[in-house]
Enzyme design. Sequence first.
Site, PDB file in Angstrom:
ATOM      1  CG  ASP A   2      -3.193  -1.913   9.705  1.00  0.00           C
ATOM      2  OD1 ASP A   2      -2.549  -0.969   9.213  1.00  0.00           O
ATOM      3  OD2 ASP A   2      -2.728  -3.057   9.830  1.00  0.00           O
ATOM      4  CG  ASP A  18      15.981   0.909   8.243  1.00  0.00           C
ATOM      5  OD1 ASP A  18      14.784   0.986   7.905  1.00  0.00           O
ATOM      6  OD2 ASP A  18      16.404   1.356   9.326  1.00  0.00           O
ATOM      7  NE  ARG A  65       4.406  -0.178   4.242  1.00  0.00           N
ATOM      8  CZ  ARG A  65       3.427  -1.059   4.153  1.00  0.00           C
ATOM      9  NH1 ARG A  65       2.606  -1.023   3.145  1.00  0.00           N
ATOM     10  NH2 ARG A  65       3.273  -1.978   5.075  1.00  0.00           N
ATOM     11  N   PRO A  66      10.630   1.777   4.721  1.00  0.00           N
ATOM     12  CG  PRO A  66      11.948   2.781   6.364  1.00  0.00           C
ATOM     13  CD  PRO A  66      10.591   2.862   5.714  1.00  0.00           C
ATOM     14  CG  ASP A 106      -1.859  -1.140   1.247  1.00  0.00           C
ATOM     15  OD1 ASP A 106      -2.032  -1.747   0.180  1.00  0.00           O
ATOM     16  OD2 ASP A 106      -2.442  -1.414   2.299  1.00  0.00           O
TER      17      ASP A 106
HETATM   18  C1  EPZ Z   1       2.680  -4.299   9.162  1.00  0.00           C
HETATM   19  O1  EPZ Z   1       3.472  -3.605   8.209  1.00  0.00           O
HETATM   20  C2  EPZ Z   1       1.348  -4.522   8.517  1.00  0.00           C
HETATM   21  N1  EPZ Z   1       1.538  -5.294   7.296  1.00  0.00           N
HETATM   22  C3  EPZ Z   1       0.662  -3.199   8.217  1.00  0.00           C
HETATM   23  O2  EPZ Z   1      -0.652  -3.483   7.801  1.00  0.00           O
HETATM   24  C4  EPZ Z   1       0.568  -2.364   9.491  1.00  0.00           C
HETATM   25  O3  EPZ Z   1       0.083  -1.081   9.177  1.00  0.00           O
HETATM   26  C5  EPZ Z   1       1.939  -2.247  10.159  1.00  0.00           C
HETATM   27  O4  EPZ Z   1       2.518  -3.552  10.365  1.00  0.00           O
HETATM   28  C6  EPZ Z   1       1.899  -1.541  11.508  1.00  0.00           C
HETATM   29  O5  EPZ Z   1       1.046  -2.239  12.378  1.00  0.00           O
HETATM   30  C7  EPZ Z   1       1.783  -6.590   7.353  1.00  0.00           C
HETATM   31  O6  EPZ Z   1       1.826  -7.203   8.418  1.00  0.00           O
HETATM   32  C8  EPZ Z   1       1.950  -7.307   6.065  1.00  0.00           C
HETATM   33  P1  EPZ Z   1       6.216  -2.026  10.500  1.00  0.00           P
HETATM   34  P2  EPZ Z   1       5.034  -3.516   8.411  1.00  0.00           P
HETATM   35  O7  EPZ Z   1       7.505  -2.624  10.046  1.00  0.00           O
HETATM   36  O8  EPZ Z   1       5.498  -4.740   9.115  1.00  0.00           O
HETATM   37  C9  EPZ Z   1       9.103   1.837  10.213  1.00  0.00           C
HETATM   38  C10 EPZ Z   1      -2.564  -3.382   6.470  1.00  0.00           C
HETATM   39  O9  EPZ Z   1      -3.335  -2.424   6.282  1.00  0.00           O
HETATM   40  N2  EPZ Z   1      10.133   0.879   9.755  1.00  0.00           N
HETATM   41  O10 EPZ Z   1       5.687  -2.404  11.830  1.00  0.00           O
HETATM   42  O11 EPZ Z   1       5.620  -3.205   7.113  1.00  0.00           O
HETATM   43  C11 EPZ Z   1       8.007   2.003   9.186  1.00  0.00           C
HETATM   44  O12 EPZ Z   1       8.352   2.956   8.204  1.00  0.00           O
HETATM   45  C12 EPZ Z   1      -1.056  -3.176   6.454  1.00  0.00           C
HETATM   46  O13 EPZ Z   1      -2.948  -4.549   6.688  1.00  0.00           O
HETATM   47  C13 EPZ Z   1      11.432   1.321   9.574  1.00  0.00           C
HETATM   48  O14 EPZ Z   1      11.749   2.492   9.751  1.00  0.00           O
HETATM   49  O15 EPZ Z   1       5.115  -2.283   9.393  1.00  0.00           O
HETATM   50  C14 EPZ Z   1       6.837   2.416  10.060  1.00  0.00           C
HETATM   51  O16 EPZ Z   1       6.907   3.795  10.305  1.00  0.00           O
HETATM   52  C15 EPZ Z   1      -0.668  -1.848   5.924  1.00  0.00           C
HETATM   53  N3  EPZ Z   1      12.385   0.400   9.180  1.00  0.00           N
HETATM   54  C16 EPZ Z   1       7.068   1.668  11.364  1.00  0.00           C
HETATM   55  O17 EPZ Z   1       8.460   1.294  11.334  1.00  0.00           O
HETATM   56  C17 EPZ Z   1      12.087  -0.910   8.984  1.00  0.00           C
HETATM   57  O18 EPZ Z   1      12.994  -1.682   8.633  1.00  0.00           O
HETATM   58  C18 EPZ Z   1       6.241   0.406  11.559  1.00  0.00           C
HETATM   59  O19 EPZ Z   1       6.376  -0.444  10.417  1.00  0.00           O
HETATM   60  C19 EPZ Z   1      10.769  -1.343   9.184  1.00  0.00           C
HETATM   61  C20 EPZ Z   1       9.801  -0.424   9.571  1.00  0.00           C
END
Ligand code: EPZ
Length: 438
Positions: free
Chosen positions: A307, A127, A124-125, A119
Amino acid sequence: MRLSRLVIHGGRPLIGSIPVSGRKNSAVAVIPAAVMATGPSTLANIPDIADVRTALEILQALGVRWEWTAPHTLRIDPRPLRAERVPAALGKRMRASYYLLGALLGRTGEAVAPLPGGDDIGQRPIDQHLKGFAALGAEVAVARGDVRVAATRLEGARIYLDVVSVGATINLMLAAALAPGVTVLENAAREPHVVDVANFLNAMGGYVTGAGTDVIKIRGVEELHGAEHAIIPDEIEAATYMIAAAGTGGDLLLENVVPQHLEPVTAKLREAGCEVREEDETLRVRSTGRLRAVHVKTLPYPGFPTDAQPPMTALLSVAEGTSVITETIWENRFHHAAELQRMGARIRVEERTAVVQGVERLEGADLRGVHDLRSSAALVVGGLIARGTTRIFGLEYLDRGYEALAEKLAGAGAFVERFDDDDVRLEPEDILPGSLEG
Ligand code: EPZ
């Protein structure tokens, strides 16, 4: 061209019951985890949604065999696994394809996947995933849009995550499950689907403790065997219907939920004046009269889930008073605001904050499904609440995460119909300014 649309005649209360499907974000992690085993696994309560179908297409491309043995039950046999590269076209379709990096790295010592898609809600990095793989001893290279991770030997490590990331926590748990030694993940995500994946790994013979807290310990084992596992209910699907019931003055029973997972949403709905009753595996939402404005701030679990923020914004657009909604997880998750404004909502978005001045009612309108499935879900909630007819064009994002949405809503008394026309004379441009891709 194919034109999919939902037509909603709004203003009818949701009354009755809705069965909640298995959790998307658990399924898309547990399916790659099954690839790590030496034998077949059986997974129950898998939702029939586009993201699961994409995950299965990826497995097929890797040589892994799978079959639906009953509705919502999958048998995955990873023994014929013969490739370590996730095809770019498939991987880009779904962000969670990055779980194959952790799973294949653990299982075979090598994996290649495209930088993930998904999405359009922020940068969405990944890192933190990559930092963790490197700490486990993998070489990590990013070139021409692909990520390649490879190791002759992984070794457990202590890894501190700079941000609380669901994806990084799960991905590192997967790789570490087969990495000799002990891995400690600090500042780990606590979401219930992290626990679900840990439970599955343990059922496969893995050794994971502390999932659900912010320190997870993984003792690497030599091999994982196939196992049986039923994934947990989808709390965001449930939250979407709870919010819709609250906004339509409904009386709705959500079946197959874990009420505890929904506490942040339940608390906000109660604060807004809605009645929510919890029982073992059900939640009943009842609302009469207009709800009050509330402030919402999204946070990692157990905070209010990002979400559920878009549907909640739709609900608060008709609450009495002014609500302030702060999105702390994603920098770009108010796509729904502009569409709700077409329905008469008064929402001012400034960076990560939306100020919602409640109006008496929304009016049906022609809307464009937006590039975020939860923002698209917010339009559905808007359409159910609104007076008159709403048409939502472009359902591909909704289809990624909501199983049988129109049928479930219709089963609870909503007037919702879905049309999938392969041959339409009316182009979307004729209906809306701009294109569906917008
Ligand atoms: C999961 O995404 C979900 N997707 C997302 O749901 C959900 O919004 C999100 O978790 C937060 O709850 C899946 O599980 C497939 P994160 P994810 O890594 O794992 C930053 C939906 O609607 N970050 O927890 O990709 C990032 O930018 C979807 O069902 C880094 O900086 O989310 C964000 O600000 C959309 N570096 C925060 O962390 C990284 O390496 C949380 O992201 C990883 C993340």
